[in-house]
Design an enzyme around this catalytic site. Structure first.
Site, PDB file in Angstrom:
ATOM      1  CD  GLU A   1      -3.197   0.517   2.127  1.00 46.31           C
ATOM      2  OE1 GLU A   1      -3.923  -0.476   1.925  1.00 46.31           O
ATOM      3  OE2 GLU A   1      -3.284   1.203   3.153  1.00 46.31           O
TER       4      GLU A   1
ATOM      5  CD  GLU B   1      -2.786   1.105  -4.417  1.00 46.19           C
ATOM      6  OE1 GLU B   1      -2.793   0.275  -3.487  1.00 46.19           O
ATOM      7  OE2 GLU B   1      -3.819   1.455  -5.025  1.00 46.19           O
TER       8      GLU B   1
ATOM      9  CE  LYS C   1     -10.640  -8.116   8.030  1.00 44.38           C
ATOM     10  NZ  LYS C   1      -9.882  -7.641   6.871  1.00 44.38           N
TER      11      LYS C   1
ATOM     12  CD  GLU D   1     -11.581  -8.832   3.430  1.00 42.84           C
ATOM     13  OE1 GLU D   1     -11.260  -9.345   4.527  1.00 42.84           O
ATOM     14  OE2 GLU D   1     -11.041  -7.805   2.990  1.00 42.84           O
TER      15      GLU D   1
ATOM     16  CD  GLU E   1     -14.339  -9.522  -5.275  1.00 43.62           C
ATOM     17  OE1 GLU E   1     -15.224 -10.255  -5.755  1.00 43.62           O
ATOM     18  OE2 GLU E   1     -14.597  -8.494  -4.634  1.00 43.62           O
TER      19      GLU E   1
ATOM     20  CB  CYS F   1      -9.553  -4.182  14.184  1.00 47.87           C
ATOM     21  SG  CYS F   1      -9.159  -3.672  12.516  1.00 47.87           S
TER      22      CYS F   1
END
Lengths: 593, 155
Positions: free
Chosen positions: A280, A283, A366, A369, A374, A523
């Site tokens: 990240e 990126e 999660k 997810e 994908e 979290c």
């Protein structure tokens, strides 16, 4: 100050204080049900009724502000009878299959029934007459209307904390129910699966979908190699379900417990968190270069973090035009999953089809997810089962482990090393801090200019936090950033995320990089964490996370030896072709209802 | 079919986009189109920047804000005790026979819906029905047939 008497004890409190809070100061316990410290007053369950001398009717302590000379009695015959009837009436519309219920012994209604409504009731059981429905459509949770007592904690949570209102009160009278838009399945509405409602539901009406049995089956299957990863926020909260006070770190015992439960490889999501920072961070720097140097109009900033699956679904539903701003990085859980059945399998000489990948998460989103289509880049379902912190505590109890007396031990190798940067992913501001620790060093060759690497401006419980980092003394490769002021923002709780998104939509966002976590506190306050939750509990967990970080030898993601090894042996470099195949993803625009 | 987006915009301009405008906007839609389609509720939610579940929650609370398919003429029969004592049963029978539907249903041509309602305040002239907003009282089967015939010719 206002003076009043409660049970003949005198007390002075600030104007605006409720009778309930005044009683708390005197250590007088008034039972409550719809009341929750994180939510506005509702006053609908009436369990907290008390008698006020001179008043015609009983009053609800949670919603009544104190007044001068008030004389309150909390335990008169009238009060006790009323409370008993109130609880009985709630029970008359509640499917009381307590011994089989997932919330057995953890149900606030059951606790009240135990206290007030023992014996025969004078009210009819109405459960049979209602055509209740049970919604199992979400992979994350079950909504069982037959156990709902209409306290509306879930509705208030979804509106006040999360700005979604996926559920609302519908119909009236005997037909009243908590409903999604036109009663659609929860899997087909704007719900983000964040689980904050599940965390606050006093009964078994909203519970996580549990996969405990499937995980036991995998453990008992000798042909299967069961890999488990634990998220950073789990280690500072698991103890609460096993008799510890909030904020107790139980990392070493957690690892030993997992080993004793029979998991084959005990690994750490923190490793994947460190990896996320590498991907990240790279990126972000690449995006900044494209925008600042190349003048590329197709590159979007600010860049948003993508670790929180509740947040990802929120933006997919509510602000889909900004999906290009979302980092393409998978969350640490899913990076780990993709690598467990590829890199880890190769290293350990395991057949990936025989690996069962389990993750222990503070989160119920999660579960959703892991189910996204994908998330199969290893050629298999990357993560097979997701268990919450609460479910792990159940397994530990089922196995009869004496958790308190377990010898602490360490995670296994290959994908088990972690740094303090990976640990703080569990708290709001943590991803930002971890990213800054690494990105600043990549760009300047020096450590971030904060004492002990503690980037305090990005820490804490404020809903939206902002910080500016001036970049000076860049190395040759990053000269274009010389003197630049990197503006960052952090939000936790989707109601706060929405504040930032509004700015972005209005074109008023000054930010380059924004961290968002769906749950209050990040979290550590996740929907899969031990119940109950409150600001105080979340603060204790947060303190524990930062103390875990301070106790680590390595505190910067790029120094994680397992991360260095995986780039050397497998991925090449951050954002490489292999990385893109396994560690990055794409998003889907969804309807806003 | 009507363009729900335009109507919702028009009503929002008229009543404003605050939370308290929700009721008059929903009433405005029902006035024109008998019931609230999902599409209409989603449009209202978008226009007022509130959630669709909240719009549905509000609409479903009110009997006169229907969220299920309704005909052009909504016949509401009082289900309370005075109308029952004064021969509501025969009126229902007559309506069901004429319209070939049961209480709670809508004719296939979407002209008529037949639903029960709580007291409409015409006990002194029971039995009574409402057709859209017009009350018809002191009904007999014969009178009912005439009234419905009138509506059938209107279409």
């Amino acid at each position: 100050m206002i003076n009043l008497n409660i049970n003949n004890q005198r007390i002075s409190v600030q104007p605006g204080t409720t009778v309930l809070d005044a009683a708390k100061k005197l250590k007088i316990n008034i039972p409550t049900l719809c009341n929750h410290p994180d939510l506005c007053v509702a006053g609908n369950c009436r369990v907290c009724v008390v008698e006020q001398t001179g008043a015609k009717t009983l009053i609800a302590a949670c919603s009544m502000p104190v007044s001068e000379g008030m004389d309150i009695h909390t335990n008169t015959l009238k009060v006790r009878n009323a409370r008993k009837h109130i609880v009985e009436l709630l029970l008359s519309e509640h499917r009381s299959d307590c011994t089989k219920c997932y919330k057995n012994q953890k149900c606030e209604l059951q606790a009240l029934a135990n206290e007030f409504a023992f014996g025969d009731t004078i009210f009819l059981d109405l459960v049979e007459d209602h055509h209740y429905s049970i919604d199992r459509s979400s992979p994350s949770f079950i909504k069982d209307d037959s156990k709902c007592i209409h306290c509306q904690r879930c509705v208030r949570t979804c509106t006040q904390l999360q700005y979604i209102s996926a559920i609302a009160v519908a119909n009236k009278g005997a037909h009243q129910k908590i409903s999604s838009f036109h009663d659609r399945p929860m899997s087909h509405v704007v719900c983000t699966n964040c689980g904050q409602c599940v965390n606050r539901c006093p009964t078994g009406a909203l519970v996580e979908k549990t996969y405990i049995d499937q995980v036991w089956d995998a453990i008992y299957d000798p042909a299967k190699h069961v890999v488990v990863q634990t998220a950073p926020a789990v280690r500072v909260a698991l103890g609460e379900d096993l008799g510890y006070d909030p904020g107790e770190r139980v990392t070493g015992k957690l690892v030993t417990a997992l080993r004793q439960l029979g998991f084959d490889s005990i690994l750490d999501t923190d490793f994947a968190a460190d990896l996320t920072i590498m991907e990240e961070g790279t990126e972000l720097l690449t995006r900044l270069k494209k925008v600042l140097v190349d003048g590329d109009k197709t590159t979007s900033i600010p860049m948003f973090t993508s670790c929180s699956p509740g947040w990802v679904k929120f933006i997919e539903h509510k602000y889909p035009e900004f999906l290009p701003n979302l980092s393409t990085c998978k969350s640490p859980q899913q990076m780990f999953g993709a690598l467990a059945k590829t890199y880890f399998a190769q290293k350990m000489k395991l057949d990936p089809s025989k690996i069962v990948s389990v993750s222990i998460m503070p989160c119920i989103a999660k579960k959703y997810e892991a189910d996204r289509p994908e998330m199969r880049s290893s050629g298999f379902k990357d993560i097979d089962y997701v268990l919450t912190t609460r479910e792990l505590a159940v397994m530990i109890k089922q196995a009869g482990l004496d958790f308190r007396n377990l010898e602490p031990s360490n995670y296994d190798s290959v994908m088990g090393d972690s740094t303090g940067a990976g640990v703080i992913f569990g708290a709001t501001g943590g991803v930002m801090e971890a990213a800054l620790r690494t990105a600043y060093e990549i760009v300047t060759g020096r450590e971030v200019p904060f004492k002990n690497l503690n980037i305090t401006p990005v820490r804490g419980m404020e809903g939206v936090k902002e910080a500016t980092v001036k970049i000076e003394g860049c190395t040759a490769d990053w000269k274009f950033l010389e003197g630049a002021e990197l503006k960052v923002a952090i939000a936790h709780g989707l109601v706060n995320a929405n504040k930032i998104m509004k700015l972005v939509r209005q074109g008023k966002s000054p930010y380059h990089f924004v961290e968002i976590m769906a749950c209050p506190g990040g979290c550590i306050g996740g929907g899969g964490q031990p119940i109950p939750t409150s600001m105080e509990i979340r603060k204790n967990r947060m303190k524990a996370i930062y103390s875990e970080d301070e106790h680590m030898v390595l505190r910067k993601s790029h120094e994680n030896p397992d991360v260095i090894a995986i780039y050397k042996d497998f991925l090449g470099k951050p954002n490489s072709h292999v990385s893109h195949e396994l560690l990055h993803t794409h998003y889907t625009e969804r309807d806003n209802y | 079919m009507y363009n729900v987006g335009n109507l919702v915009k028009e009503l929002s301009e008229k009543h404003g986009r605050e939370r308290e405008s929700l009721m008059p906007i929903l009433q405005g839609i029902v006035e024109k189109h008998n019931y609230l389609t999902d599409e209409a509720m989603v449009e209202v939610a978008r226009e007022l920047d509130i959630s669709a579940a909240e719009v549905y929650g509000t609409a479903s609370f009110y009997t006169f804000l229907d969220t299920d398919v309704r005909g052009k003429y909504i016949i509401r029969i009082c289900k309370t005790i005075t109308c029952s004592m004064k021969g509501k049963g025969e009126i229902i029978q007559t309506l069901e026979d004429m319209l070939k539907i049961k209480v709670g249903e809508t004719t296939s041509d979407r002209q008529f819906s037949l639903i029960e309602t709580n007291c409409i305040g015409w006990c002194h002239k029971a039995p009574a029905i409402l057709i859209n907003e017009i009350p018809y009282t002191e009904l007999t089967p014969e009178k009912t047939v005439e009234i419905i015939k009138g509506y059938m010719q209107k279409r």
